[in-house]
Each structure stands twice: as structure tokens, then as C-alpha cells.
Motif scaffolding. Sequence first.
Motif, PDB file in Angstrom:
ATOM      1  N   TYR A   1       0.819  -1.198   0.000  1.00 23.31           N
ATOM      2  CA  TYR A   1       0.000   0.000   0.000  1.00 23.31           C
ATOM      3  C   TYR A   1       0.863   1.263   0.000  1.00 23.31           C
ATOM      4  O   TYR A   1       0.564   2.247  -0.674  1.00 23.31           O
ATOM      5  N   HIS A   2       1.929   1.204   0.772  1.00 24.38           N
ATOM      6  CA  HIS A   2       2.829   2.343   0.926  1.00 24.38           C
ATOM      7  C   HIS A   2       3.343   2.819  -0.431  1.00 24.38           C
ATOM      8  O   HIS A   2       3.348   4.021  -0.717  1.00 24.38           O
TER       9      HIS A   2
ATOM     10  N   PRO B   1       3.893   9.784  -3.132  1.00 24.90           N
ATOM     11  CA  PRO B   1       4.816  10.271  -2.085  1.00 24.90           C
ATOM     12  C   PRO B   1       4.075  10.863  -0.891  1.00 24.90           C
ATOM     13  O   PRO B   1       2.912  11.268  -1.018  1.00 24.90           O
ATOM     14  N   PHE B   2       4.759  10.929   0.227  1.00 26.20           N
ATOM     15  CA  PHE B   2       4.164  11.448   1.458  1.00 26.20           C
ATOM     16  C   PHE B   2       4.745  12.821   1.785  1.00 26.20           C
ATOM     17  O   PHE B   2       5.886  13.113   1.423  1.00 26.20           O
TER      18      PHE B   2
ATOM     19  N   LYS C   1       7.411  -5.187  11.615  1.00 26.99           N
ATOM     20  CA  LYS C   1       8.844  -4.932  11.394  1.00 26.99           C
ATOM     21  C   LYS C   1       9.166  -4.222  10.088  1.00 26.99           C
ATOM     22  O   LYS C   1       9.905  -3.245  10.107  1.00 26.99           O
ATOM     23  N   PRO C   2       8.632  -4.670   8.939  1.00 23.10           N
ATOM     24  CA  PRO C   2       8.958  -3.949   7.701  1.00 23.10           C
ATOM     25  C   PRO C   2       8.229  -2.609   7.588  1.00 23.10           C
ATOM     26  O   PRO C   2       8.633  -1.731   6.815  1.00 23.10           O
TER      27      PRO C   2
ATOM     28  N   LEU D   1       7.438   4.005   7.499  1.00 23.24           N
ATOM     29  CA  LEU D   1       6.741   5.164   8.063  1.00 23.24           C
ATOM     30  C   LEU D   1       7.743   6.235   8.495  1.00 23.24           C
ATOM     31  O   LEU D   1       7.544   7.423   8.256  1.00 23.24           O
ATOM     32  N   LEU D   2       8.830   5.785   9.127  1.00 24.31           N
ATOM     33  CA  LEU D   2       9.837   6.744   9.593  1.00 24.31           C
ATOM     34  C   LEU D   2      10.472   7.466   8.411  1.00 24.31           C
ATOM     35  O   LEU D   2      10.777   8.655   8.479  1.00 24.31           O
ATOM     36  N   ASP D   3      10.625   6.749   7.333  1.00 27.69           N
ATOM     37  CA  ASP D   3      11.237   7.292   6.144  1.00 27.69           C
ATOM     38  C   ASP D   3      10.442   8.457   5.545  1.00 27.69           C
ATOM     39  O   ASP D   3      10.996   9.331   4.886  1.00 27.69           O
ATOM     40  N   THR D   4       9.133   8.489   5.784  1.00 26.43           N
ATOM     41  CA  THR D   4       8.305   9.562   5.222  1.00 26.43           C
ATOM     42  C   THR D   4       8.517  10.889   5.952  1.00 26.43           C
ATOM     43  O   THR D   4       8.122  11.934   5.453  1.00 26.43           O
TER      44      THR D   4
END
Length: 442
Positions: A326-327, A332-333, A357-358, A363-366
Motif C-alpha cells: 500500500y505504501h 509520495p508522502f 517490522k517492515p 513510516l519513519l522514512d516519510t
Amino acid sequence: MPKTAPSLAIVAINTATNGRRSLSLKSFFSPRKPKKDAFTSQFEPVLEQANLFHPLSKSPIPAVRQKAEWISKHGSCAVCKDQEHEHGHKHGEHKPEQKKRKAPTYECPDCGYPTHCSEEHYQMDKDRHKHICGILREINEDEHDLRSGRRMKEFEFPGAQHRDEAINLSNWDTFLYTRGFLSMNSERSMRHVSHVLTYPITIGSVLHQSSPYRLGKDLTVEGLKSLAALRHTLHPAVIPGITQSQDLRTIATHTVRIFCLGARAESHLPPHIYMQLAYLFPTTAFQIHFVGPDAIPPHTKSKDPHQHVHYEQITFIYDNSRYETYHAEAGPFNPYYDVFFLFSPGLAHPATKDMWKPTIPLLLDTKCAIFGTGFDEQDVMNDVNEIENAGYEMDWLMKPRENVFRSLKHEVNLTDVRQSAQCNWGIWGIRGRRYDVRPAEE
Ligand SMILES: [Zn+2]
Ligand SMILES: [Zn+2]
């Protein structure tokens, strides 16, 4: 809209008894989704207000009697359970005792729950049981009230706020009062209503400029920066020539996207419940993305793994894909428009840990804000420790704390009625570390 009241009572029943997590918590809160029974769908009261307490096994409500049966089958007598533990420790064994513990069939006369295997064990344990007895009694009466068939006026929610009226988000009382909720004259009504509104108002109370969470006390400097970015979008300066009656989806300069991951009960709420979030931000259009295997729209028979529902200024998206898939599609976020909410995710729970875990690194990357909740202090701290120990490059936005807009209703672990929890009891916030803040693209 009195017509919505009985169906909301069913929602309140279902969200009260539906667990959060697919494996562990489903059994934690309820054996299965209770079936609709005749008592929930009529206006003619079947139970008077003075007649809401019933021993579970003798309840006039079939679903409550089923609950008693379930506890008697799968629950445990506190005294037997403790004796078993002591025995196990003495012999240095971890294996369950050979002698099977006896089922709890003795119902406490004060709360009506089957708590012990016999009156003898109940009497032995009475002093400890009294700590939970009051909560169980409350759950018993609340459950009968929800199915009493009375007109549930507390579920007749107010519409949009007048522009000149300020909303006070200090606590449930001030929120309900300043938003014009009527018939909130008992703690029971507050428990019923807070239980369905905890999801939208937890989100709203974090994002709103009148948030009860303050810099220094609850928010870190990074937290304030992240929320300032979102509030820039959520509380735009008044746009000339725009009236409230216009379709906001066509005039809103940006849509704020709220991603609820691992969504369960929060996705089963009827769309109009989330309008209580939208009314806090009258000029914002929202997309609410419920992602996860249990993200299912309310009142649907469709098995489509991806569904859209439009409701006034909100578009709801329900998607059953794995978040990683889904991500990629949702990006892009942008930290100015996008925010993640993880309601009782169970990041540290053996049944769900690997699934997350994945997801967390994505999420942090956004660099968007991520907020999470837990059903009690231990649950929150388990998640928080899991995050801290993973060594992510991240900042805390909100220190873990009690959620002002937690559900006021207690839920009980039917396999051991000594344990109780509250939906969205605690809250915390994190974000992937960033080193510069870019202005929003106009
Ligand atoms: Zn016993
Ligand atoms: Zn009791």
C-alpha cells in the motif's frame, strides 16, 4: 436523527467486545462478534433503567447469557489459577498442572460475572475481587443498557459547529459541552459515547490547534514542529468568498490524509462518527485510509479488498493489502498533509510483532508524524520499549502519556476477568529524524 441511535448502540456493543488484534486480543475481549439480537433493534424498552443488573447467566439478553457460557468454558477461577502457579513454581516446571483447573461457574452476587469455580474459592478471594467487582458491575449494567431498547439520545450527535463558537479540547466534558452534545447527563452516557468517539477525537485532539497536549509537558520541540506543519494545512487563514455550505473537496487547497494502519474496530465505525473529527476542521477535506486485513467498511457485504466511501468532506479508503504494498501506491508522502495513527498496534506483541517490522522503517522514512495508542500502561510501554530498542533513527514527538480522549469504558479479559483495559488508554508519537524543514509547496 433518532433513526441512527439504535444502530449506534450496536456499534458501541460491537466495538466494546471486538478485540484489537487478530489473534491475541480477539480472545482478550470477546469470543466472537455478538449476533444482533431482537433487543437492539426496537424502541420499546425491554429493560427499565432500574432493572439493568442481571447475573450474566440469568440475563434476559441472549448475547449476555452466551458471554457467561463462554467465560465458564474458557475463563479461569482466580484461586485455582494461583494455586496452579504456586504448584508449578514449587516443582520448577513450566508445564501446566496435570490437574485441570475448574471452570468459573460461581457468579459473584455483586457484579454478576462468573468469577470462581465455587462459593468457597469466591469467599477465599473476596478481598482481591472487590478491586475489579465495581468495574464488572459497571460493564454488566452498561451492556444491558445498550440493549435495553430505550431511545439512546446520547448517540444523536450534533452537526457542524458555528464559526464563532470555540471548541474546548481540554477533556471529554469540555469537548462534549462546547460541541453541543445533548443528553450527556450520566457517566454511563459518557462511557457509551466516548467508546465510539475515542478514535476520531483522539486524532482530532492531537492535530487541533486547541490540543490539550503542550510543548514541554507532553510534546517535544520536534513534536511541535511536526504538528505546526500539519496545522498549517488544517487551519488555513480564512479563504475569502468560501462559505461552509460549499463542497469542501472542491475548494480545500489540500487534502489531509490520515493513515490508520492495522485498522480494526476504528474502520467498522459508521462514517458519520468521523464527521465529529471533520467538524473540528471545517475547511479541511480528509482522506482516511484504513489499511490492514481487518479494515472493512461498516454495513458492507462486499468482499472487495479495496473500497472507497465518500461522506461529506471525508473520503474513506479501506484496503486489505499488506502495508508495504500500500505504501508504494499511496506515496509520495508529505509531513504537511499526511499523518499516521496506529491504534493499539501491538508492536511488541508476539502475534503481531513480525508484521510491523517492515512497516515502521517505511513510516519513519516519510518524516511524517506517527502516533500510537495502547489499551493500558503495560501495553503502551511494551510498544515504546520495542521502538526504543530497535535503534531507529527517529525523534519522539510526544512522550508516552495517558490519552485525554481514551474510552471511559472498561473492557474485561474474558479468560481472566481480573484484567481490564480501556480502548486508547495511552498515546505516544514519533517521527523519522530529519535535519531540515522544507516549507510546504504552494
Ligand atoms: Zn477455583
Ligand atoms: Zn463481583
